[in-house]
Design an enzyme around this catalytic site. Sequence first.
Site, PDB file in Angstrom:
ATOM      1  N   GLY A   1       0.811  -1.216   0.000  1.00  0.00           N
ATOM      2  CA  GLY A   1       0.000   0.000   0.000  1.00  0.00           C
ATOM      3  C   GLY A   1       0.840   1.259   0.000  1.00  0.00           C
ATOM      4  O   GLY A   1       0.321   2.358   0.176  1.00  0.00           O
TER       5      GLY A   1
ATOM      6  N   ASN B   1       4.584   3.313  -1.736  1.00  0.00           N
ATOM      7  CA  ASN B   1       5.032   3.846  -3.029  1.00  0.00           C
ATOM      8  C   ASN B   1       5.055   2.772  -4.117  1.00  0.00           C
ATOM      9  O   ASN B   1       4.477   2.951  -5.193  1.00  0.00           O
ATOM     10  CB  ASN B   1       6.447   4.420  -2.887  1.00  0.00           C
ATOM     11  CG  ASN B   1       6.519   5.539  -1.858  1.00  0.00           C
ATOM     12  OD1 ASN B   1       5.788   6.528  -1.962  1.00  0.00           O
ATOM     13  ND2 ASN B   1       7.382   5.402  -0.874  1.00  0.00           N
TER      14      ASN B   1
ATOM     15  N   GLN C   1      14.800  -8.411  -1.542  1.00  0.00           N
ATOM     16  CA  GLN C   1      15.714  -8.208  -0.397  1.00  0.00           C
ATOM     17  C   GLN C   1      16.170  -9.580   0.100  1.00  0.00           C
ATOM     18  O   GLN C   1      15.457 -10.575  -0.037  1.00  0.00           O
ATOM     19  CB  GLN C   1      15.084  -7.406   0.759  1.00  0.00           C
ATOM     20  CG  GLN C   1      14.382  -6.114   0.379  1.00  0.00           C
ATOM     21  CD  GLN C   1      15.299  -4.968  -0.008  1.00  0.00           C
ATOM     22  OE1 GLN C   1      16.470  -5.154  -0.269  1.00  0.00           O
ATOM     23  NE2 GLN C   1      14.751  -3.763  -0.053  1.00  0.00           N
TER      24      GLN C   1
ATOM     25  N   HIS D   1      24.173   0.829   4.046  1.00  0.00           N
ATOM     26  CA  HIS D   1      23.678   1.727   5.094  1.00  0.00           C
ATOM     27  C   HIS D   1      24.200   1.411   6.505  1.00  0.00           C
ATOM     28  O   HIS D   1      24.592   2.341   7.205  1.00  0.00           O
ATOM     29  CB  HIS D   1      22.141   1.743   5.087  1.00  0.00           C
ATOM     30  CG  HIS D   1      21.558   2.207   3.781  1.00  0.00           C
ATOM     31  ND1 HIS D   1      20.505   1.557   3.172  1.00  0.00           N
ATOM     32  CD2 HIS D   1      21.896   3.230   2.973  1.00  0.00           C
ATOM     33  CE1 HIS D   1      20.212   2.175   2.037  1.00  0.00           C
ATOM     34  NE2 HIS D   1      21.029   3.198   1.888  1.00  0.00           N
TER      35      HIS D   1
ATOM     36  N   ARG E   1      14.680   2.535   8.065  1.00  0.00           N
ATOM     37  CA  ARG E   1      14.951   1.260   7.384  1.00  0.00           C
ATOM     38  C   ARG E   1      16.443   0.977   7.150  1.00  0.00           C
ATOM     39  O   ARG E   1      16.816  -0.159   6.868  1.00  0.00           O
ATOM     40  CB  ARG E   1      14.176   1.172   6.059  1.00  0.00           C
ATOM     41  CG  ARG E   1      14.590   2.167   5.015  1.00  0.00           C
ATOM     42  CD  ARG E   1      13.718   2.048   3.747  1.00  0.00           C
ATOM     43  NE  ARG E   1      13.903   3.196   2.887  1.00  0.00           N
ATOM     44  CZ  ARG E   1      14.895   3.319   2.016  1.00  0.00           C
ATOM     45  NH1 ARG E   1      15.788   2.365   1.876  1.00  0.00           N
ATOM     46  NH2 ARG E   1      14.997   4.405   1.280  1.00  0.00           N
TER      47      ARG E   1
HETATM   48  P1  NAI Z   1       6.773   2.392   1.736  1.00  0.00           P
HETATM   49  O1  NAI Z   1       7.510   3.012   2.858  1.00  0.00           O
HETATM   50  O2  NAI Z   1       6.003   3.286   0.834  1.00  0.00           O
HETATM   51  O3  NAI Z   1       5.814   1.284   2.336  1.00  0.00           O
HETATM   52  C1  NAI Z   1       4.838   1.689   3.209  1.00  0.00           C
HETATM   53  C2  NAI Z   1       3.741   0.665   3.200  1.00  0.00           C
HETATM   54  O4  NAI Z   1       4.175  -0.519   3.864  1.00  0.00           O
HETATM   55  C3  NAI Z   1       2.508   1.099   3.930  1.00  0.00           C
HETATM   56  O5  NAI Z   1       1.709   1.896   3.101  1.00  0.00           O
HETATM   57  C4  NAI Z   1       1.882  -0.236   4.250  1.00  0.00           C
HETATM   58  O6  NAI Z   1       1.143  -0.717   3.157  1.00  0.00           O
HETATM   59  C5  NAI Z   1       3.053  -1.135   4.461  1.00  0.00           C
HETATM   60  N1  NAI Z   1       3.283  -1.304   5.897  1.00  0.00           N
HETATM   61  C6  NAI Z   1       3.786  -0.397   6.753  1.00  0.00           C
HETATM   62  N2  NAI Z   1       3.829  -0.895   8.007  1.00  0.00           N
HETATM   63  C7  NAI Z   1       3.325  -2.154   7.928  1.00  0.00           C
HETATM   64  C8  NAI Z   1       3.119  -3.191   8.875  1.00  0.00           C
HETATM   65  N3  NAI Z   1       3.447  -3.037  10.153  1.00  0.00           N
HETATM   66  N4  NAI Z   1       2.593  -4.355   8.427  1.00  0.00           N
HETATM   67  C9  NAI Z   1       2.291  -4.535   7.125  1.00  0.00           C
HETATM   68  N5  NAI Z   1       2.467  -3.575   6.188  1.00  0.00           N
HETATM   69  C10 NAI Z   1       2.982  -2.419   6.584  1.00  0.00           C
HETATM   70  O7  NAI Z   1       7.812   1.503   0.916  1.00  0.00           O
HETATM   71  P2  NAI Z   1       8.101   1.598  -0.647  1.00  0.00           P
HETATM   72  O8  NAI Z   1       8.689   2.914  -0.963  1.00  0.00           O
HETATM   73  O9  NAI Z   1       6.921   1.132  -1.389  1.00  0.00           O
HETATM   74  O10 NAI Z   1       9.280   0.537  -0.783  1.00  0.00           O
HETATM   75  C11 NAI Z   1       9.079  -0.842  -0.975  1.00  0.00           C
HETATM   76  C12 NAI Z   1      10.442  -1.490  -1.065  1.00  0.00           C
HETATM   77  O11 NAI Z   1      11.156  -0.910  -2.156  1.00  0.00           O
HETATM   78  C13 NAI Z   1      11.327  -1.290   0.164  1.00  0.00           C
HETATM   79  O12 NAI Z   1      12.068  -2.481   0.344  1.00  0.00           O
HETATM   80  C14 NAI Z   1      12.256  -0.152  -0.225  1.00  0.00           C
HETATM   81  O13 NAI Z   1      13.489  -0.204   0.450  1.00  0.00           O
HETATM   82  C15 NAI Z   1      12.423  -0.422  -1.714  1.00  0.00           C
HETATM   83  N6  NAI Z   1      12.779   0.753  -2.516  1.00  0.00           N
HETATM   84  C16 NAI Z   1      11.940   1.828  -2.601  1.00  0.00           C
HETATM   85  C17 NAI Z   1      12.261   2.905  -3.399  1.00  0.00           C
HETATM   86  C18 NAI Z   1      11.347   4.057  -3.602  1.00  0.00           C
HETATM   87  O14 NAI Z   1      11.693   4.964  -4.364  1.00  0.00           O
HETATM   88  N7  NAI Z   1      10.196   4.104  -2.996  1.00  0.00           N
HETATM   89  C19 NAI Z   1      13.522   2.932  -4.167  1.00  0.00           C
HETATM   90  C20 NAI Z   1      14.317   1.753  -4.010  1.00  0.00           C
HETATM   91  C21 NAI Z   1      13.941   0.712  -3.219  1.00  0.00           C
END
Ligand code: NAI
Length: 400
Positions: free
Chosen positions: A10, A12, A118, A213, A326
């Site tokens: 849910g 990005n 990962q 990191h 993270r």
């Molecule tokens: P995000 O920070 O947007 O994810 C948040 C989402 O995770 C929440 O909306 C929820 O759906 C879920 N969440 C949060 N706490 C939770 C819990 N306790 N239990 C279950 N679900 C929970 O992460 P994003 O940006 O979508 O990243 C996803 C992956 O991609 C990560 O591993 C990140 O390191 C990696 N990544 C992201 C980039 C980016 O530009 N957004 C770039 C490169 C890698």
Amino acid sequence: EKLIVVVCGGGNAAHVMSGLSASRENVEVRVLDVFSDEAERWTKTLGDDSIVLTVNHPDGSHDEVRGKPNFITNDASKAVPGANLIVFAVPAFAHESYFEAIKPYVKPNMIIVGMPGQPGFEFQCFSILKDIAPKCCVIVFEGLPWAARITEFGRAITVLSTKDFLNCVVIKGESKIEGDPLKPIQYLLGPHPVATKLHNFLEPTLSTKSIMHPPIMYGAWKDWDGNPLSEKPLFYQGLTEEAAELMSGMSDELLATAKAISLKKPEINLDGVIHLFDWLSKIYANEASDKSNLLQLLRTNSAFNGLLHPMKEVEPGKFMPDFTFRYLTEDVPFGVVVLKGISELAGVDTPITDKVLAWSQKMIGKEYIVGNSLCGKDVATSRAPQRYGYKSLDDFDPLL
Ligand code: NAI
């Protein structure tokens, strides 16, 4: 025939993947979001509208892509049956809750995608899904295809950049999927990034960026006096020589691990395991003004300009380091700890990794290693192979 895709998450990544997939023809998109009341909020917020992606291009122009998921639910019994692809587009700490949710509904020949996976994704997948996992095709991407930020929850997201290529691993197992299993996912992604296949899951795992990191955090904060700072320090540009040496040393230990595995199991091709410095030199050939060593490569890299340490503002103008970010809470249990576990199975000592791990685990209040051995109580919530009962390198066989 229609492609049915379940997008898990849910944040990005899930916003981009669901909007983009829904923009393609002949695709049914079901979003599975099991976190809190997010699915309900997303459904209400979006209403009858489409998710709007603003996709930036390197030349400064941008496109708009629109896609409307068929539905958003927290109920796996509605999302999973009949699906062709289940895409995990959520941080690693949440993967377990999704594997548990989908487990009763996963059927042979479904394609399960970690985007990104990962380290340890494969161990967790095969352990939780048990007998059904070898009958599925598991595809694991090394990173996220995009850098992306939500601009309005549920409705709008900006894709800041798109990778040209992205490494992935395909574990076809006993699945019977006609043609190349990468084809449907490439169709959803579009022309970029081009998914490029590695030999096996150990290659990306032993070349992971998860080792960047934690040593940077260690270098910056290990001698911190506990007092708030008046500004947020630079993350990469402020890199210390000691931290760069530790990072490089951790990478050396992964190369030693790869070598030890190759000696014991020559049939495992690990040609793709390269030193972090070589990998970064390739990726940032144009961005770094000084590529003479790892320290300079990171400090002079324009892609990292102005990136700051994760900090919490405790009172106006006073900042404390945020150890819950993270950089430690994802990259340690779903990164360094997994690597430590693989090195142990390969019989390789990792004094440098241990030094960074000993400090990092203290900062996040966990115990993974005791001395130099991976036997702490919190291994049980990591993705180390030991957590799933792996006792020798032979236990990797079903994943190769
Ligand atoms: P995000 O920070 O947007 O994810 C948040 C989402 O995770 C929440 O909306 C929820 O759906 C879920 N969440 C949060 N706490 C939770 C819990 N306790 N239990 C279950 N679900 C929970 O992460 P994003 O940006 O979508 O990243 C996803 C992956 O991609 C990560 O591993 C990140 O390191 C990696 N990544 C992201 C980039 C980016 O530009 N957004 C770039 C490169 C890698």
